[in-house]
Write an enzyme that holds these catalytic residues in place. Structure first.
Site, PDB file in Angstrom:
ATOM      1  N   GLU A 147       1.152   5.786   7.543  1.00 11.16           N
ATOM      2  CA  GLU A 147       2.577   5.979   7.191  1.00 11.16           C
ATOM      3  C   GLU A 147       3.152   7.150   7.975  1.00 11.16           C
ATOM      4  OE1 GLU A 147       3.700   3.507   5.703  1.00 11.16           O
ATOM      5  OE2 GLU A 147       1.761   2.752   5.013  1.00 11.16           O
ATOM      6  N   GLU A 187       3.935  -2.464  13.334  1.00 13.77           N
ATOM      7  CA  GLU A 187       2.716  -2.526  12.519  1.00 13.77           C
ATOM      8  C   GLU A 187       1.447  -2.623  13.367  1.00 13.77           C
ATOM      9  OE1 GLU A 187       2.730  -1.525   9.701  1.00 13.77           O
ATOM     10  OE2 GLU A 187       4.813  -1.783   9.082  1.00 13.77           O
ATOM     11  N   GLY A 203       0.820  -1.214   0.000  1.00  9.45           N
ATOM     12  CA  GLY A 203       0.000   0.000   0.000  1.00  9.45           C
ATOM     13  C   GLY A 203       0.850   1.258   0.000  1.00  9.45           C
ATOM     14  N   MET A 250       4.832   3.029   1.991  1.00  8.74           N
ATOM     15  CA  MET A 250       6.039   2.741   2.772  1.00  8.74           C
ATOM     16  C   MET A 250       6.532   3.991   3.472  1.00  8.74           C
ATOM     17  SD  MET A 250       8.278   0.613   3.757  1.00  8.74           S
ATOM     18  CE  MET A 250       9.587   1.118   4.869  1.00  8.74           C
ATOM     19  N   GLU A 251       6.852   3.823   4.763  1.00 14.46           N
ATOM     20  CA  GLU A 251       7.110   4.949   5.658  1.00 14.46           C
ATOM     21  C   GLU A 251       8.552   5.443   5.671  1.00 14.46           C
ATOM     22  OE1 GLU A 251       6.319   1.762   6.756  1.00 14.46           O
ATOM     23  OE2 GLU A 251       7.575   1.227   8.461  1.00 14.46           O
ATOM     24  N   ASN A 252       9.326   5.304   4.581  1.00 10.73           N
ATOM     25  CA  ASN A 252      10.710   5.777   4.558  1.00 10.73           C
ATOM     26  C   ASN A 252      10.828   7.144   5.239  1.00 10.73           C
ATOM     27  OD1 ASN A 252      11.106   3.663   2.444  1.00 10.73           O
ATOM     28  ND2 ASN A 252       9.815   5.085   1.316  1.00 10.73           N
ATOM     29  N   HIS A 268       4.013   6.178  11.509  1.00 12.42           N
ATOM     30  CA  HIS A 268       5.228   5.363  11.607  1.00 12.42           C
ATOM     31  C   HIS A 268       6.465   6.208  11.942  1.00 12.42           C
ATOM     32  CE1 HIS A 268       4.478   1.203  10.845  1.00 12.42           C
ATOM     33  NE2 HIS A 268       4.023   1.342   9.624  1.00 12.42           N
TER      34      HIS A 268
HETATM   35 ZN   LIG Z   1       2.894   0.027   8.423  1.00 11.43          ZN
END
Ligand SMILES: [Zn+2]
Length: 879
Positions: free
Chosen positions: A303, A325, A266, A268-270, A306
């Site tokens: 995100e 998560e 879905g 990504m929390e970079n 995070h």
């Molecule tokens: Zn996540």
């Protein structure tokens, strides 16, 4: 060639022998030959006694050009290179290592590491993608300061992004330019990101509680700039919410979101540079449904959240995935509840949990929230780790209370900011901040399976007491034949015959304490006696779904209908309707299997009639109560099931209800179909949801007038929610050929809208669904290389169209197996996900079981099958 299939075990964890203090990365981007120079400052881990251990770093699908150790170029004899690692012996305390690698992003069909999408560069590094960019200690407990310089052609790649702050830029020869980024926060490699391409951005701001301005930038392809507003607003709402609810403030100057249409997950929390599937960014009313808007709110929030729960405090190893998560899903669920309707959000979450996580937890892939081993970590981004993990965090919040939970969060960050930690560390912070005992509670992290609560009660008229007895058990799961009792919060109320909640006073208490109480179950069997109960009450159990369990209580049908009308807890009210319908559907299925006919009980029909005609009720809640339990949920509750027959039974019940409630449905539909222009707000969303549930019932009536209603709603809709609801009904009713063609002509250039078009046809209950799906695979808008398209057409058919996927001829199974084998060659992660469509085969009747077993065997013996797909298929075979 045979692959090594080596499982990784949680208890084998050892800390890294080396740490990386900083890394300087230099990318010379090229579609087929990108050059990456990496300068690592490494040192021995002072906490590990391993003075002579060599430095072994991970790498995959890379061409190594050169290695320098403290400035000296090494010859191949001075290091050891394998397909998955690079080993440098002889480092005493610390060293500077310079590695040059070459890679081919255009050939990267796995979409892990650095890859191309529509001519732009993107990265995905969680869980183990960074090793496909350069040799590195690719594990989450190695946290490093990153500096990234990106060099690329100025015309084709005007935008160059990475984590942290932009500190410099300039031009070079050959029409190239460069940008340098410094991330001030230490992070593991899985949070690294790079984006380069022709992108445009919509920008906004957020002023923090401390008065700092954060710049928010949403990057998309040029044609999509008019579809970013909702995502931008969601980011602003999420920032404000996290400050208010948890005191957590954003820590960089800029927060960037970039959308790509080729993405395995879905989003990504970079750090500072979140990369999103376009599905969770792009939306406007005529292309996105209300559910899409909701999805964007929750994924953007997820995100963003995070940044604290995942990035500032990360996981020690991948077995701890739920640490970030489960907690972050809980946080995004709470966000959605606070900005919308808490009751509706909770019911929707529970429905998803039951339909997908319960199936996982009762089947061959069942694993604890904190798994003990894996062959391929990508297989553990599961409903259990995410959704059950969130339920586990929610139970802690229920046990400790809202303030207690916040105190626990504060202690967690005080202790662990900047560290890589475990699920045990999280629970310890919660327990210590509240002086609570959560030792037994930790079994939720280690024991798989769905606990079962069997409840019974006894009312003593003379003593005016009501005693509730609860027995808990948990069925065996793979590798775990026996379970110990869980620590379970059971919220309940007692409703008197006038429909009022009774004040609850447990035996031994001097005063009643509220009308909803949380009982703490810790033993295999426990009884609770309430005193001063003036009349036999109807218990309202598991209020707000206080634990992820199955609960049985001998309610009569009249009790359930009473709770539908009277329960003060919205979840239990919906649950009563759901239990009623689900009992009935199961009975009807069994009758149909014996060739008997049963008529729908009048009481059940009347209770639905009341819901439709009661103007005071929240329309969103009514819509949820009118929706019958899903076939996938029912499949879990019927043994030796024939999915085709199940679908027929569900449809025939819906048809009977539509005939019985025809007048009320027409009136309610007409009231709600008021022709007002579209607005996305909670009142309008609720009304549309009820309107379209009414429409879906009416669509079951074989009357020309209904066909006209559907065609009218399709043609006149000013928004995708209404248009899609009408089209779905048309496709199921008579094929909707004209409207399908019109839809495709309108939206052929919008990939996300075309995904909906594919899914409608893949999930159609009309005969010939599989041959239509096969034909659609040749449609110009379809591509087997694009995960969204695979999900929209192939996964939708295999996982949502139960009657056709499980067709008695077995063609659906052969089709799925062929696609799994085919996709595994280019994108094993997507193939492994698709393979889970076979997980529930032991629930089916014997003929279908045999056919699925044969397909699973065919897949598992395919040459060069990926570890990921092998792991799913071999576990399914052991069921
Ligand atoms: Zn996540």
């Amino acid at each position: 060639m045979s692959k090594s299939r080596q499982a990784i075990h949680r208890l084998d964890y050892t800390p890294p022998a080396f740490l990386i203090d900083r890394v300087d990365l230099n990318f010379e981007l090229d579609e087929t030959a990108t050059r990456v120079t990496s300068r690592l400052v490494v040192q021995r881990n002072p906490k590990v006694a391993s003075a002579d251990a060599p430095l072994t770093i991970d790498g995959e699908d890379l061409t190594l050009e050169s290695v320098k150790l403290d400035g000296a170029l090494l010859t191949p004899a001075q290091f050891e290179l394998t397909p998955s690692s690079l080993t440098l012996p002889g480092i005493e305390q610390d060293a500077i290592i310079e590695i040059v690698t070459r890679l081919n992003p255009a050939a990267n069909t796995q979409l892990m590491g650095l890859y191309l999408s529509n001519g732009n560069f993107f990265t995905q590094c969680e869980a183990e993608g960074f090793r496909r960019i350069t040799y590195y200690l690719d594990r989450p407990d190695v946290m490093t300061r990153f500096t990234t310089t990106i060099i690329a052609d100025k015309t084709r790649f005007p935008v160059l992004l990475s984590n942290g702050n932009r500190v410099g830029e300039g031009v070079l020869d050959r029409n190239r330019h460069w940008v340098k980024w410094v991330d001030p926060f230490r992070k593991p490699a899985y949070l690294f990101a790079l984006v380069a391409g022709k992108l445009v951005s919509q920008t906004g701001q957020h002023t923090t509680s401390g008065g700092k301005t954060v710049h928010i930038e949403v990057y998309v392809e040029p044609g999509d700039l008019d579809k970013c507003e909702h995502a931008l607003a969601a980011a602003q709402k999420a920032m404000r919410w996290d400050e208010e609810r948890f005191g957590l403030v954003y820590d960089l100057d800029t927060y960037m979101i970039v959308a790509t249409s080729d993405f395995n997950m879905g989003a990504m929390e970079n750090k500072g540079l979140n990369i999103f599937n376009t599905k969770y960014v792009l939306a406007k009313p005529d292309t996105a449904t209300d559910a899409d808007f909701d999805g964007i709110d929750s994924v953007v929030a997820h995100e963003y959240f995070h940044n604290w729960t995942g990035n500032r405090v990360t996981c020690r190893d991948w077995f701890q995935l739920s640490l970030k998560e489960g907690l972050t899903v809980y946080r995004d669920q709470e966000f959605s509840s606070d900005i919308g309707s808490r009751a509706v959000a909770r019911i929707q979450n529970v429905r998803t949990l039951r339909e997908l996580q319960f199936a996982e937890d009762a089947g061959p892939q069942a694993h604890p929230v904190r798994p003990d081993s894996y062959l391929e970590i990508n297989n553990f981004y599961t409903m259990t780790v995410y959704e059950k993990g969130a339920e586990v965090v929610r139970m802690i919040a229920t046990l400790l209370g809202r303030d207690g939970f916040r105190k626990g969060m504060e202690l967690y960050f005080r202790r662990h900011d900047g560290q890589a930690v475990t699920c045990d560390d999280f629970v310890a912070a919660m327990a210590d901040a509240n002086n609570a005992d959560l030792e037994q509670f930790k079994r939720w992290y280690s024991q798989a399976g769905i606990p079962q609560l069997d409840c019974s009660s006894d009312y003593n008229e003379a003593a005016r007491t009501f005693t509730l007895t609860v027995r808990q058990s948990c069925p065996p799961t793979p590798g775990q034949p026996e379970k110990l009792p869980f620590h379970i919060p059971l919220a309940l109320g007692l409703v008197d015959r006038r429909g009022h909640d009774l004040p609850l006073q447990l035996d031994g208490e001097t005063m009643p304490g509220g009308t909803t109480r949380v009982l703490e179950l810790r033993e295999a069997e426990q009884s609770f006696t309430f005193v001063n109960v003036p009349c036999p009450p109807v218990p309202s159990l598991l209020r707000d779904f206080s634990a992820p369990v199955r609960l049985d209580y001998p309610w009569t049908q009249d009790d359930l209908i009473f709770l539908v009308a009277c329960d003060s807890d919205a979840f239990c009210r919906w649950e009563a309707a759901n239990t009623c319908a689900s009992r009935l559907l199961k009975e009807l299925y069994l009758a149909a299997a014996r060739n008997e006919k049963i008529v729908l009980p009048a009481g059940f029909i009347d209770s639905l009639r009341c819901l439709l005609t009661e103007p005071e009720l929240d329309p969103a809640l009514v819509a949820l109560m009118l929706e019958l339990p899903g076939e996938r949920t029912l499949l879990e509750e019927i043994d030796s099931v024939d999915p085709g027959l199940l679908q027929q039974v569900c449809q025939s019940v819906k048809q009977q209800l539509a005939r019985e409630l025809r007048a009320e449905l027409l009136i309610r539909y007409a009231q709600l179909n008021d022709g007002e222009p579209y607005r996305y707000d909670s009142i309008e969303v609720a009304q549309r949801s009820l309107k379209n549930v009414c429409l879906s019932y009416l669509a079951e009536l074989d009357e020309p007038m209904v066909g006209e209603m559907l065609a009218n709603q399709y043609a006149r809709a000013d928004n995708m929610t209404d248009r899609l609801a009408a089209l779905k009904a048309l496709v199921n009713r008579d094929g909707g050929e004209a409207q399908l063609a019109d839809f495709a002509a309108r939206w052929q250039d919008d990939a996300l809208v075309m995904d909906k078009w594919f899914t409608l046809q893949a999930t159609s209950r009309r005969p010939g669904a599989l041959s239509r799906v096969e034909k659609l695979m040749d449609h110009p808008a379809f591509s087997l290389r694009n995960p969204n398209k695979v999900r929209a057409l192939i996964s939708a058919f295999c996982q949502q169209n139960l009657a056709h996927f499980h067709a008695a001829d077995g063609y659906g199974y052969a089709f799925a197996a062929d696609r799994i084998i085919e996709i595994d060659k280019s994108n094993p992660q997507i193939a492994a996900r698709l393979a889970s469509c076979f997980n529930r085969w032991p629930r089916l009747e014997p003929k279908r079981q045999a056919m699925i077993r044969a397909e699973l065997e065919r897949i598992s013996t395919t040459e060069n099958l990926s570890n990921g797909t092998f792991e799913i298929v071999s576990k399914a075979l052991q069921a």
